[in-house]
Design a protein around this motif. Structure first.
Motif, PDB file in Angstrom:
ATOM      1  N   ASP A 107      -5.598  10.202   1.437  1.00  0.00           N
ATOM      2  CA  ASP A 107      -5.588   8.866   2.029  1.00  0.00           C
ATOM      3  C   ASP A 107      -5.872   9.000   3.523  1.00  0.00           C
ATOM      4  OD1 ASP A 107      -5.084   6.345   2.992  1.00  0.00           O
ATOM      5  OD2 ASP A 107      -2.987   6.283   2.393  1.00  0.00           O
ATOM      6  N   ASP A 159     -10.815   0.409   9.553  1.00  0.00           N
ATOM      7  CA  ASP A 159     -11.953   0.894   8.784  1.00  0.00           C
ATOM      8  C   ASP A 159     -12.775  -0.287   8.291  1.00  0.00           C
ATOM      9  OD1 ASP A 159     -10.557  -0.226   6.685  1.00  0.00           O
ATOM     10  OD2 ASP A 159      -9.871   1.674   5.860  1.00  0.00           O
ATOM     11  N   GLU A 167      -8.444  -1.974   7.374  1.00  0.00           N
ATOM     12  CA  GLU A 167      -7.150  -1.309   7.273  1.00  0.00           C
ATOM     13  C   GLU A 167      -7.016  -0.248   8.365  1.00  0.00           C
ATOM     14  OE1 GLU A 167      -7.001   0.240   3.340  1.00  0.00           O
ATOM     15  OE2 GLU A 167      -7.090  -1.730   2.386  1.00  0.00           O
ATOM     16  N   GLU A 168      -5.767   0.027   8.733  1.00  0.00           N
ATOM     17  CA  GLU A 168      -5.484   1.009   9.780  1.00  0.00           C
ATOM     18  C   GLU A 168      -5.785   2.428   9.297  1.00  0.00           C
ATOM     19  OE1 GLU A 168      -4.635   1.185  12.887  1.00  0.00           O
ATOM     20  OE2 GLU A 168      -4.425  -0.946  13.307  1.00  0.00           O
ATOM     21  N   LEU A 169      -6.205   3.264  10.226  1.00  0.00           N
ATOM     22  CA  LEU A 169      -6.478   4.670   9.951  1.00  0.00           C
ATOM     23  C   LEU A 169      -5.472   5.540  10.674  1.00  0.00           C
ATOM     24  CD1 LEU A 169     -10.323   4.461  10.533  1.00  0.00           C
ATOM     25  CD2 LEU A 169      -9.253   4.881   8.318  1.00  0.00           C
ATOM     26  N   GLY A 185      -5.621   6.856   5.677  1.00  0.00           N
ATOM     27  CA  GLY A 185      -4.681   6.076   6.469  1.00  0.00           C
ATOM     28  C   GLY A 185      -3.455   6.883   6.841  1.00  0.00           C
ATOM     29  N   GLN A 186      -3.000   7.738   5.913  1.00  0.00           N
ATOM     30  CA  GLN A 186      -1.786   8.522   6.149  1.00  0.00           C
ATOM     31  C   GLN A 186      -2.029  10.036   6.107  1.00  0.00           C
ATOM     32  OE1 GLN A 186       1.027   6.936   6.921  1.00  0.00           O
ATOM     33  NE2 GLN A 186      -0.013   4.964   6.671  1.00  0.00           N
TER      34      GLN A 186
END
Length: 252
Positions: free
Chosen positions: A184, A3, A7-9, A186-187
């Motif tokens: 979130d 993003d 950070e990972e999505l 990401g999760q």
């Protein structure tokens, strides 16, 4: 895929963002005569209603099934239940939304209408008129530029954040309408503590909206006590009788 924060999505969100980055913009710059969101909130408060943005969401990666009611009938049912504003998904591939549905809804109701989508470039603002437009801080590289571009067209930009760092970016972009997403990206996990942890750091002159995970009257009261000026509610409204569902939240 990362993003705007590096950070990972979640895989589903990566797919959404990838599609958003490939989506073309409009051919001509739009100019919007927007209905005032602040006035709509004030009207709801004066009428004794909790200000709720009722979201029209045919489907999503985090829900099961699909609801294919006529958008205008859904919108009118939501307004009948006391919704202060409406949110209409226009993302087609993952949420079943469309620009045409938003246009029909906005023509059929008098309340402000938010365009809920994943806008990453200025030209994507020019695809359809709405009163408010969602800008997700996590997805936008030049947030001040996109906020200004939206305002220049007459939109009221709702800047969505999930962390303190994103809140700082939103405030630096002079956003005066901020939504805190309890989910979130990401999760894809939902935690109402997210809003409660961020709300104390939001200036008084900013309109603050709680988003995601609000599924009960107790949740509404919890978010209001934490400082929410309004609540954006989707799945809990779309599951069942829309008018009754909206009413239970607006009278919480």
């Amino acid at each position: 895929m990362m993003d705007a924060n590096g950070e990972e999505l979640a895989p589903a969100v990566r797919s959404i963002l990838s599609a958003a980055r490939e989506r073309a913009g409009g051919d001509e710059r739009v100019s919007v005569d927007a209905r005032s969101f602040s006035a709509a909130l004030a009207d709801a408060e004066a009428d004794g209603r909790v200000p709720v943005i009722a979201e029209m969401k045919p489907t999503s990666p985090t829900t099961e099934g699909r609801r294919d009611d006529d958008p205008v009938e859904l919108a009118q049912a939501m307004v009948s239940g006391g919704a202060a504003a409406l949110s209409v998904l226009t993302e087609p591939e993952h949420f079943g939304g469309s620009m045409a549905a938003l246009e029909r809804v906005r023509d059929a109701v008098d309340v402000p209408v938010l365009r809920k989508d994943f806008i990453v470039e200025e030209a994507q603002l020019d695809l359809v008129e709405s009163d408010l437009v969602l800008l997700i801080a996590r997805f936008v590289d030049d947030l001040p530029g996109l906020v200004t571009a939206a305002e220049d067209r007459g939109f009221q930009p709702l800047v969505e954040v999930h962390t303190r760092a994103e809140l700082d970016r939103a405030l630096a972009a002079d956003a005066d309408l901020i939504g805190v997403n309890n989910r979130d990206l990401g999760q894809l996990e939902v935690d109402l503590d997210t809003f409660e942890s961020i709300a104390p750091h939001v200036p008084e002159d900013v309109t603050l909206i709680a988003e995601s995970g609000i599924g009960s009257v107790a949740d509404v009261r919890r978010m209001r006590e934490a400082g929410a000026d309004a609540l954006l509610i989707g799945s809990a409204i779309m599951d069942g009788d829309v008018t009754d569902n909206v009413r239970q939240f607006t009278t919480a």
